[in-house]
Design a protein around this motif. Structure first.
Motif, PDB file in Angstrom:
ATOM      1  N   UNK A  48      31.247  42.600  28.875  1.00 56.47           N
ATOM      2  CA  UNK A  48      31.799  43.246  29.831  1.00 56.47           C
ATOM      3  C   UNK A  48      31.254  43.253  31.272  1.00 56.47           C
ATOM      4  N   UNK A  49      29.859  43.274  31.310  1.00 53.99           N
ATOM      5  CA  UNK A  49      29.226  43.013  32.355  1.00 53.99           C
ATOM      6  C   UNK A  49      29.493  41.686  33.251  1.00 53.99           C
ATOM      7  N   UNK A  50      29.633  40.613  32.595  1.00 56.22           N
ATOM      8  CA  UNK A  50      30.075  39.575  33.056  1.00 56.22           C
ATOM      9  C   UNK A  50      31.352  39.538  33.809  1.00 56.22           C
ATOM     10  N   UNK A  51      32.270  40.170  33.247  1.00 59.91           N
ATOM     11  CA  UNK A  51      33.628  40.452  33.864  1.00 59.91           C
ATOM     12  C   UNK A  51      33.155  41.235  35.105  1.00 59.91           C
ATOM     13  N   UNK A  52      32.670  42.567  34.968  1.00 64.45           N
ATOM     14  CA  UNK A  52      32.633  43.318  36.264  1.00 64.45           C
ATOM     15  C   UNK A  52      32.039  42.634  37.415  1.00 64.45           C
ATOM     16  N   UNK A  53      30.903  41.863  37.012  1.00 67.05           N
ATOM     17  CA  UNK A  53      30.105  41.121  38.477  1.00 67.05           C
ATOM     18  C   UNK A  53      31.098  40.283  38.800  1.00 67.05           C
ATOM     19  N   UNK A  54      31.741  39.463  38.163  1.00 71.83           N
ATOM     20  CA  UNK A  54      32.724  38.428  38.653  1.00 71.83           C
ATOM     21  C   UNK A  54      33.988  39.098  39.359  1.00 71.83           C
ATOM     22  N   UNK A  55      34.288  40.252  38.873  1.00 70.50           N
ATOM     23  CA  UNK A  55      35.515  40.885  39.686  1.00 70.50           C
ATOM     24  C   UNK A  55      34.864  41.576  40.660  1.00 70.50           C
ATOM     25  N   UNK A  56      33.822  42.151  40.835  1.00 66.62           N
ATOM     26  CA  UNK A  56      33.228  42.847  42.145  1.00 66.62           C
ATOM     27  C   UNK A  56      32.777  41.925  42.975  1.00 66.62           C
ATOM     28  N   UNK A  57      32.411  40.474  42.950  1.00 67.62           N
ATOM     29  CA  UNK A  57      32.218  39.607  43.781  1.00 67.62           C
ATOM     30  C   UNK A  57      33.251  39.634  44.761  1.00 67.62           C
ATOM     31  N   UNK A  58      34.719  39.994  44.660  1.00 62.33           N
ATOM     32  CA  UNK A  58      35.504  40.016  45.778  1.00 62.33           C
ATOM     33  C   UNK A  58      35.727  41.340  46.324  1.00 62.33           C
ATOM     34  N   UNK A  59      34.880  42.405  46.139  1.00 71.30           N
ATOM     35  CA  UNK A  59      34.849  43.669  46.609  1.00 71.30           C
ATOM     36  C   UNK A  59      34.361  43.529  47.895  1.00 71.30           C
ATOM     37  N   UNK A  60      34.855  44.331  48.951  1.00 71.04           N
ATOM     38  CA  UNK A  60      34.196  44.434  50.321  1.00 71.04           C
ATOM     39  C   UNK A  60      32.864  44.543  50.182  1.00 71.04           C
ATOM     40  N   UNK A 105      24.960  50.733  41.376  1.00 72.23           N
ATOM     41  CA  UNK A 105      25.636  50.887  40.665  1.00 72.23           C
ATOM     42  C   UNK A 105      25.832  49.571  39.834  1.00 72.23           C
ATOM     43  N   UNK A 106      25.659  48.378  40.429  1.00 75.32           N
ATOM     44  CA  UNK A 106      25.558  47.024  39.791  1.00 75.32           C
ATOM     45  C   UNK A 106      24.863  46.123  40.741  1.00 75.32           C
ATOM     46  N   UNK A 107      23.665  45.925  40.311  1.00 74.62           N
ATOM     47  CA  UNK A 107      23.028  45.031  40.769  1.00 74.62           C
ATOM     48  C   UNK A 107      23.210  43.693  41.157  1.00 74.62           C
ATOM     49  N   UNK A 108      23.787  43.182  40.062  1.00 71.95           N
ATOM     50  CA  UNK A 108      24.104  41.533  39.921  1.00 71.95           C
ATOM     51  C   UNK A 108      25.403  41.628  40.910  1.00 71.95           C
ATOM     52  N   UNK A 109      26.425  42.586  40.472  1.00 73.32           N
ATOM     53  CA  UNK A 109      27.616  42.496  41.271  1.00 73.32           C
ATOM     54  C   UNK A 109      27.375  42.378  42.748  1.00 73.32           C
ATOM     55  N   UNK A 110      26.327  43.276  43.327  1.00 74.76           N
ATOM     56  CA  UNK A 110      25.775  43.386  44.628  1.00 74.76           C
ATOM     57  C   UNK A 110      25.208  41.989  45.086  1.00 74.76           C
ATOM     58  N   UNK A 149      32.448  32.455  38.804  1.00 81.11           N
ATOM     59  CA  UNK A 149      33.409  33.414  39.548  1.00 81.11           C
ATOM     60  C   UNK A 149      34.509  33.030  40.136  1.00 81.11           C
ATOM     61  N   UNK A 150      34.531  31.480  40.288  1.00 81.01           N
ATOM     62  CA  UNK A 150      35.835  31.072  40.825  1.00 81.01           C
ATOM     63  C   UNK A 150      36.657  30.214  39.853  1.00 81.01           C
ATOM     64  N   UNK A 151      36.068  30.159  38.619  1.00 83.32           N
ATOM     65  CA  UNK A 151      36.951  29.294  37.823  1.00 83.32           C
ATOM     66  C   UNK A 151      38.478  29.699  37.439  1.00 83.32           C
ATOM     67  N   UNK A 152      38.940  30.908  37.891  1.00 79.16           N
ATOM     68  CA  UNK A 152      39.939  31.320  37.735  1.00 79.16           C
ATOM     69  C   UNK A 152      40.992  30.725  38.927  1.00 79.16           C
ATOM     70  N   UNK A 153      40.477  29.883  39.998  1.00 78.33           N
ATOM     71  CA  UNK A 153      41.151  29.019  40.894  1.00 78.33           C
ATOM     72  C   UNK A 153      41.601  27.798  40.273  1.00 78.33           C
ATOM     73  N   UNK A 154      41.167  27.517  38.965  1.00 81.30           N
ATOM     74  CA  UNK A 154      41.196  26.152  38.296  1.00 81.30           C
ATOM     75  C   UNK A 154      42.495  26.232  37.675  1.00 81.30           C
ATOM     76  N   UNK A 155      43.599  25.240  38.021  1.00 84.30           N
ATOM     77  CA  UNK A 155      44.899  25.464  37.073  1.00 84.30           C
ATOM     78  C   UNK A 155      44.712  25.848  35.659  1.00 84.30           C
ATOM     79  N   UNK A 156      43.908  25.147  34.923  1.00 86.53           N
ATOM     80  CA  UNK A 156      43.659  25.454  33.595  1.00 86.53           C
ATOM     81  C   UNK A 156      43.292  26.770  33.176  1.00 86.53           C
ATOM     82  N   UNK A 157      42.679  27.681  34.019  1.00 82.01           N
ATOM     83  CA  UNK A 157      42.435  29.136  33.965  1.00 82.01           C
ATOM     84  C   UNK A 157      43.229  29.908  34.921  1.00 82.01           C
ATOM     85  N   UNK A 158      44.032  29.468  35.887  1.00 85.91           N
ATOM     86  CA  UNK A 158      44.880  30.446  36.450  1.00 85.91           C
ATOM     87  C   UNK A 158      45.721  31.358  35.648  1.00 85.91           C
ATOM     88  N   UNK A 159      45.738  32.523  36.206  1.00 85.35           N
ATOM     89  CA  UNK A 159      46.813  33.590  35.356  1.00 85.35           C
ATOM     90  C   UNK A 159      47.909  33.932  36.297  1.00 85.35           C
TER      91      UNK A 159
END
Length: 202
Positions: free
Chosen positions: A102-114, A120-125, A64-74
């Motif tokens: 697609x569910x993996x993408x959704x769960x990771x994106x939604x972890x930063x939702x308020x 709707x998404x139990x794993x995201x919750x 869920x936070x691998x996008x913070x790593x320079x190698x995967x930063x966008x």
């Protein structure tokens, strides 16, 4: 609820996600993503949620936070969306269906939702609840004290408050249109510094 009873799923995707986290993250961040998985599973238990895709939850927590790593930063995407696409690529290699990737993408994106509606998404919750606990101290008294102490002893916070604070602040400055900016403007640095687990010296 005992830490010794919990173990990662024994699947190709889970092993790969854990290996990527260990290879690219610092020790503090490895412990953070591991605690996030453990907190998520613990919240599932206390909330009585039994219909969980445990492999999906584990892979999403590890990445869920691998996008913070320079190698995967966008250059443009939020760090959670960048990380979600890493999960899509990894799980494609593990043979997951397009819908489950697609569910993996959704769960990771939604972890930063308020917040995330579990209907709707139990794993995201669960991942949102877990990361809110580990970063901001939300629901810090919800889990059994003995269990929390065992997790923190096994996976200490180290310098998470400083490291995550610096990383998310850099994301907010470079990408003011993303959730990192919202986190910073809503006081995540103060929440990290004042986290009850930090104050307890764990």
């Amino acid at each position: 609820m005992r830490l010794e009873d919990q173990s990662p799923p024994e699947t190709q995707a889970a092993r790969a996600a854990q290996a990527i986290a260990a290879s690219y993250h610092s020790p503090a961040m490895v412990n953070h993503v591991t605690r996030s998985w453990l907190w998520a599973e613990a919240f599932a238990t206390i909330e009585g949620r039994t219909e969980i895709d445990h492999e999906l939850l584990f892979v999403s927590a590890m990445l869920h936070d691998i996008g913070l790593v320079p190698a995967f930063d966008n250059v443009n995407l939020s760090y959670e969306e960048a990380g979600g696409h890493v999960a899509v690529a990894l799980t494609a290699g593990a043979g997951w269906s397009e819908g489950r990737r697609r569910r993996a993408l959704e769960v990771i994106v939604r972890h930063n939702w308020p917040s995330v509606d579990p209907a709707m998404d139990v794993e995201g919750h669960l991942l949102e609840s877990a990361t809110a606990l580990d970063i901001a101290g939300a629901r810090a008294d919800a889990l059994p004290t003995v269990y929390v102490s065992a997790v923190l002893d096994a996976y200490p916070r180290l310098d998470l408050a400083v490291e995550f604070g610096e990383d998310v602040s850099a994301q907010a400055a470079r990408k003011p249109h993303t959730s990192a900016h919202r986190l910073v403007t809503q006081g995540v640095l103060g929440k990290l510094a004042g986290h009850p687990f930090e104050q307890a010296g764990t």
